[in-house]
Enzyme design. Structure first.
Site, PDB file in Angstrom:
ATOM      1  N   ASP A   1       0.817  -1.216   0.000  1.00 18.37           N
ATOM      2  CA  ASP A   1       0.000   0.000   0.000  1.00 18.37           C
ATOM      3  C   ASP A   1       0.856   1.275   0.000  1.00 18.37           C
ATOM      4  OD1 ASP A   1      -2.780   1.051   0.423  1.00 18.37           O
ATOM      5  OD2 ASP A   1      -1.889   1.881   2.244  1.00 18.37           O
TER       6      ASP A   1
ATOM      7  N   GLU B   1      13.826 -15.072  -0.151  1.00 17.21           N
ATOM      8  CA  GLU B   1      14.177 -16.153   0.794  1.00 17.21           C
ATOM      9  C   GLU B   1      13.220 -17.330   0.609  1.00 17.21           C
ATOM     10  OE1 GLU B   1      13.819 -14.417   4.718  1.00 17.21           O
ATOM     11  OE2 GLU B   1      15.354 -12.901   4.278  1.00 17.21           O
TER      12      GLU B   1
END
Ligand code: TEU
Length: 570
Positions: free
Chosen positions: A222, A281
């Site tokens: 956002d 990751e």
């Protein structure tokens, strides 16, 4: 207008084994308004899970959820007080686990919303900052400043809130003594975070990991263009005709980051790269920026290989439904995003915008400014024309290579609620502008599922709904469209199915010049010819099997009417 050129060069090359986010059709769920499972009139996670089959039937690849985290709901959940808990309004963390499990069975990925620009004023950090007082390390999580003027009675600079009024609020200390001001680019209950504080960045990295560990496939981020503010917080230099600093939603092509010191500051890229590292990751996770940055040659910097995977293409959303304008923006999108190795995204509606079925019911210039909304006193749209153009525009969009975002309810052709009474309004924009801008509630109305079974058309078993639907919604309910040839729902299903079958998301794209004109736009993508007639004259079609069309009598006629799109097999 005359920028249309006669070239048919390949603007997007076919991609073998494209990553899922490059081609996905992503369905936005606004949790308050999708489906209510517990009968309180507010949408919730069990409601979503109970209706997931209908999304599988629609054929979408992923769902992006607007925030469902713990929140005082002052901005419908974009004011988060705990980033790791589901708000009881929507259910529990276990409900989300169950939802993800069911979605996974159906082959649907889940994307959640990260709100890093600001927290709620009820977040522990902000409460601690207020309590700890000026000069404390707690205050350094946010943007607190002393006021200007003799007694600090003036805000520290001239920035305005996007929702109206000043972007600063002064705290009142113990004993009623006014003290420092804090910055909030949105509502006063949404204090902006200080991203130069390393604790803030670390905490958000851990929030990403927390939800990735739970199995979410990605995040929509956002106000990604607002996280970092210009050093020294200088005055904003853009003024309206009355000399007031104008709040801008994002950077427009004419503006620079020096003149609008709270958007698109270069320091933001360091944090984007850190988010990206966290996503990397894990396997196959994606990040999408909500960055109001224009033009696209500026926005493309956000999707360089080590930054966001994708970003909303709001320039596309704002483009007129017209041949030349659409041709230019699609070309620009494919060229600009392609130049950094990213795919384009496409979007026509979301929870901040007047629904496209309603926007197209007006002359382009008559649509209120983004975020202002439409109320009963505003001229009303031509609903039938809007729906027809919306179907044609969606059919044009879903044939493009890249990833497409669709907003809940658009698959039903839902119009905006344009006559919502003031007493129901919840958008802070309405309150901060004293009703002058009615705000975004009109696109956030609960969905109609079963026509006329009760007052909310099956949204809730009790007939309740946190906002009332307009009278017309029973005509748009899912059950009256399901299996009905020519319905908006069946059109969306067909388009998404053909898109998948021909792998259009990763397809080879070029304009089809001999058909393109001021009133017609045509392109080919992986053996599908997409033709849109903007009118007014009907268009004689080239030969070819009709794969999908917004014009439901086209299967018998061979003239493509105005404001219609067809997909032909080449
Ligand atoms: O929107 C950010 C934004 O830049 C705009 O879309 C703006 O909020 C809106 O148009 C105001 O009229 C995001 C969310 O999508 C929006 O719902 C939130 O209100 C806002 O951030 C604050 O979190």
């Amino acid at each position: 207008m005359s920028k249309i050129t006669a070239d048919s060069k390949i603007l997007h090359h076919a991609i073998a084994d494209a990553k899922w986010w490059r081609t996905a059709v992503i369905y936005q769920i606004y949790p308050r308004s999708f489906a209510d499972g517990n009968g309180d009139g507010m949408g919730d996670l069990i409601g979503v899970t109970s209706r997931l089959d209908s999304l599988a039937e629609l054929g979408i690849d992923a769902i992006w959820f607007s925030p469902f985290f713990k929140s005082p709901q002052k901005d419908a959940g974009y004011d988060v007080s705990d980033y790791r808990q589901i708000d009881p309004l929507f259910g529990t963390n276990d409900d989300l686990d169950a939802l993800i499990a069911r979605a996974t069975q159906l082959g649907i990925k889940i994307i959640v919303d990260l709100v890093p620009n600001h927290t709620s004023d009820q977040h522990e950090w902000f409460k601690a900052a207020v309590a700890a007082g000026p000069g404390s390390p707690e205050r350094e999580y946010y943007i607190f400043r002393d006021g200007k003027g003799k007694n600090g009675e003036l805000p520290p600079n001239n920035w305005n809130s996007i929702f109206g009024g000043p972007a600063w609020t002064r705290l009142i200390g113990p004993g009623g003594k006014p003290e420092q001001w804090y910055l909030h680019m949105f509502d006063s209950t949404q204090p902006d975070l200080e991203w130069n504080n390393p604790v803030v960045a670390e905490e958000f990295e851990n929030i990403l990991r927390f939800w990735f560990d739970k199995g979410v496939a990605g995040f929509r981020v956002d106000v990604a263009h607002g996280m970092v503010k210009r050093d020294g917080l200088p005055d904003h230099k853009e003024h309206d005709k009355d000399g007031k600093p104008t709040p801008h939603l994002g950077l427009t092509p004419e503006q620079s980051e020096e003149r609008v010191p709270y958007w698109v500051q270069p320091g933001v890229h360091e944090f984007i790269r850190r988010f990206r590292k966290v996503a990397d990751e894990y396997e196959d996770r994606a990040l999408c920026a909500e960055a109001s940055v224009s033009p696209l040659n500026r926005l493309k910097l956000w999707v360089r290989p080590d930054e966001y995977h994708q970003t909303f293409n709001f320039d596309y959303l704002e483009t007129k439904f017209e041949s030349a304008a659409l041709k230019n923006i699609v070309t620009e999108s494919l060229v600009e995003f392609g130049s950094v190795g990213a795919g384009s995204t496409w979007v026509l509606s979301n929870h901040d915008q007047v629904r496209h079925a309603t926007r197209y019911g007006y002359d382009h210039g008559k649509v209120p400014k983004q975020g202002d909304g439409i109320g009963p006193d505003y001229p009303q749209p031509d609903e039938a024309l809007g729906l027809r153009k919306a179907q044609a525009a969606t059919a044009f969009m879903l044939g493009l290579p890249g990833s497409a975002y669709i907003y809940q309810g658009e698959e039903l052709g839902l119009p905006e609620h344009t006559t919502l009474e003031s007493k129901y309004r919840e958008d802070p924009t309405f309150f901060r502008t004293k009703g002058e801008r009615v705000g975004r509630d009109g696109c956030r109305v609960p969905l109609p599922w079963e026509s006329a079974v009760n007052a909310s058309n099956g949204f809730s078993a009790t007939g309740l709904g946190w906002l009332p639907q307009p009278e017309s919604y029973h005509r748009y309910a899912r059950d009256v469209q399901r299996g009905v040839a020519g319905s908006t729902l069946e059109l969306y299903k067909r388009l998404i199915a053909v898109r998948k079958e021909f792998n259009l998301g990763a397809g080879e794209f070029s304009w089809h010049d001999s058909l393109t004109s001021e009133t017609v736009l045509a392109y080919s993508n992986n053996g599908v010819l997409v033709v849109t007639n903007f009118g007014p004259d009907p268009l004689a079609l080239p030969k070819g099997e009709i794969l999908a069309t917004s014009q439901h009598d086209l299967w018998v006629a061979d003239l493509l009417e105005a404001n219609q799109t067809v997909w032909l097999k080449q």
